[in-house]
Design a protein around this motif. Sequence first.
Motif, PDB file in Angstrom:
ATOM      1  N   GLU A  79     -13.832   5.425  14.714  1.00  0.00           N
ATOM      2  CA  GLU A  79     -14.121   5.347  13.279  1.00  0.00           C
ATOM      3  C   GLU A  79     -14.633   6.716  12.847  1.00  0.00           C
ATOM      4  O   GLU A  79     -15.650   7.196  13.336  1.00  0.00           O
ATOM      5  CB  GLU A  79     -15.174   4.277  12.989  1.00  0.00           C
ATOM      6  CG  GLU A  79     -14.668   2.862  13.190  1.00  0.00           C
ATOM      7  CD  GLU A  79     -15.713   1.822  12.801  1.00  0.00           C
ATOM      8  OE1 GLU A  79     -16.402   2.014  11.766  1.00  0.00           O
ATOM      9  OE2 GLU A  79     -15.844   0.837  13.542  1.00  0.00           O
ATOM     10  N   ILE A  80     -13.904   7.339  11.930  1.00  0.00           N
ATOM     11  CA  ILE A  80     -14.225   8.703  11.509  1.00  0.00           C
ATOM     12  C   ILE A  80     -14.387   8.727   9.988  1.00  0.00           C
ATOM     13  O   ILE A  80     -13.571   8.171   9.248  1.00  0.00           O
ATOM     14  CB  ILE A  80     -13.099   9.678  11.942  1.00  0.00           C
ATOM     15  CG1 ILE A  80     -12.899   9.588  13.453  1.00  0.00           C
ATOM     16  CG2 ILE A  80     -13.392  11.100  11.511  1.00  0.00           C
ATOM     17  CD1 ILE A  80     -11.716  10.355  13.975  1.00  0.00           C
ATOM     18  N   SER A  85     -16.928  13.407  10.730  1.00  0.00           N
ATOM     19  CA  SER A  85     -17.946  12.961  11.681  1.00  0.00           C
ATOM     20  C   SER A  85     -17.561  11.585  12.241  1.00  0.00           C
ATOM     21  O   SER A  85     -17.023  10.732  11.542  1.00  0.00           O
ATOM     22  CB  SER A  85     -19.328  12.911  11.014  1.00  0.00           C
ATOM     23  OG  SER A  85     -19.282  12.077   9.882  1.00  0.00           O
ATOM     24  N   VAL A  86     -17.826  11.407  13.531  1.00  0.00           N
ATOM     25  CA  VAL A  86     -17.453  10.186  14.242  1.00  0.00           C
ATOM     26  C   VAL A  86     -18.604   9.195  14.159  1.00  0.00           C
ATOM     27  O   VAL A  86     -19.718   9.470  14.599  1.00  0.00           O
ATOM     28  CB  VAL A  86     -17.106  10.484  15.721  1.00  0.00           C
ATOM     29  CG1 VAL A  86     -16.767   9.208  16.475  1.00  0.00           C
ATOM     30  CG2 VAL A  86     -15.971  11.481  15.814  1.00  0.00           C
ATOM     31  N   ILE A  87     -18.308   8.012  13.615  1.00  0.00           N
ATOM     32  CA  ILE A  87     -19.297   6.942  13.553  1.00  0.00           C
ATOM     33  C   ILE A  87     -19.272   6.147  14.852  1.00  0.00           C
ATOM     34  O   ILE A  87     -20.306   5.863  15.437  1.00  0.00           O
ATOM     35  CB  ILE A  87     -19.017   5.989  12.360  1.00  0.00           C
ATOM     36  CG1 ILE A  87     -19.074   6.741  11.054  1.00  0.00           C
ATOM     37  CG2 ILE A  87     -19.967   4.808  12.363  1.00  0.00           C
ATOM     38  CD1 ILE A  87     -18.681   5.901   9.859  1.00  0.00           C
ATOM     39  N   GLU A  88     -18.094   5.807  15.263  1.00  0.00           N
ATOM     40  CA  GLU A  88     -17.904   4.993  16.473  1.00  0.00           C
ATOM     41  C   GLU A  88     -16.770   5.637  17.290  1.00  0.00           C
ATOM     42  O   GLU A  88     -15.663   5.806  16.788  1.00  0.00           O
ATOM     43  CB  GLU A  88     -17.523   3.570  16.058  1.00  0.00           C
ATOM     44  CG  GLU A  88     -17.624   2.502  17.118  1.00  0.00           C
ATOM     45  CD  GLU A  88     -19.053   2.196  17.531  1.00  0.00           C
ATOM     46  OE1 GLU A  88     -19.245   1.977  18.725  1.00  0.00           O
ATOM     47  OE2 GLU A  88     -19.966   2.185  16.680  1.00  0.00           O
ATOM     48  N   PRO A  89     -17.021   5.990  18.558  1.00  0.00           N
ATOM     49  CA  PRO A  89     -15.945   6.592  19.368  1.00  0.00           C
ATOM     50  C   PRO A  89     -14.875   5.554  19.716  1.00  0.00           C
ATOM     51  O   PRO A  89     -15.114   4.348  19.673  1.00  0.00           O
ATOM     52  CB  PRO A  89     -16.666   7.081  20.621  1.00  0.00           C
ATOM     53  CG  PRO A  89     -17.890   6.250  20.709  1.00  0.00           C
ATOM     54  CD  PRO A  89     -18.262   5.876  19.291  1.00  0.00           C
ATOM     55  N   ALA A  90     -13.714   6.056  20.067  1.00  0.00           N
ATOM     56  CA  ALA A  90     -12.606   5.174  20.467  1.00  0.00           C
ATOM     57  C   ALA A  90     -12.966   4.469  21.770  1.00  0.00           C
ATOM     58  O   ALA A  90     -13.733   4.980  22.584  1.00  0.00           O
ATOM     59  CB  ALA A  90     -11.329   5.982  20.657  1.00  0.00           C
ATOM     60  N   ILE A  91     -12.394   3.296  21.954  1.00  0.00           N
ATOM     61  CA  ILE A  91     -12.629   2.530  23.175  1.00  0.00           C
ATOM     62  C   ILE A  91     -11.312   2.509  23.960  1.00  0.00           C
ATOM     63  O   ILE A  91     -10.262   2.154  23.417  1.00  0.00           O
ATOM     64  CB  ILE A  91     -13.099   1.094  22.858  1.00  0.00           C
ATOM     65  CG1 ILE A  91     -14.412   1.141  22.076  1.00  0.00           C
ATOM     66  CG2 ILE A  91     -13.236   0.288  24.147  1.00  0.00           C
ATOM     67  CD1 ILE A  91     -14.877  -0.224  21.586  1.00  0.00           C
TER      68      ILE A  91
END
Length: 183
Positions: A79-80, A85-91
């Motif tokens: 989530e960018i 800026s990255v809120i939540e990195p990729a899984i």
Amino acid sequence: MSYRAMRILSPISGLIGVCGLLAGCGSSLPLPSITPEPEVTRQVETAPPGADPNSCWGKHVVPAIYETVTEQIMLQPAEILADGSVIEPAIYKTEVHQAVVRERKETWFETPCSDSLTVEFVETLQRALKARGVYYGALSGEMDARTRAAIRKYQKPQGLDSGILSLAAARKLGLIAVENPDG
């Protein structure tokens, strides 16, 4: 050099090689490396489908090659925000599986039948292989490891990596008559 290969070399050729090494020069006799026949090359009792049941066949099998592949698979994208800026990195999830690099390949080829592989025939075969520079042993009339290695060396450039004499190679060596298509 393995014990088996050392036993096959004659005492004289071994002595010449040792003397050459001690003298600081190479042996004048070529000493081929003898490798055992792989298990995947064999003469078979049954013919391939559709073949004359009175004919004899060899089969060369090249085994398949597999490799382990590790892949990262994205389960959820990052989530960018609009500013980057990255809120939540990729899984990601790691998966490991087997992939075929080369398929298994079977090559059937017609061979002279074992009853025609007499001592005289094998001596003639050894003589023909010696004349072509691929056999260095004595004319023993035995289908031994050295003879099979020479057959393999002769047939390999023709596309058959086998120590079993193919009918095509026997014909090319002049050991078996070529059938006349006119009858």
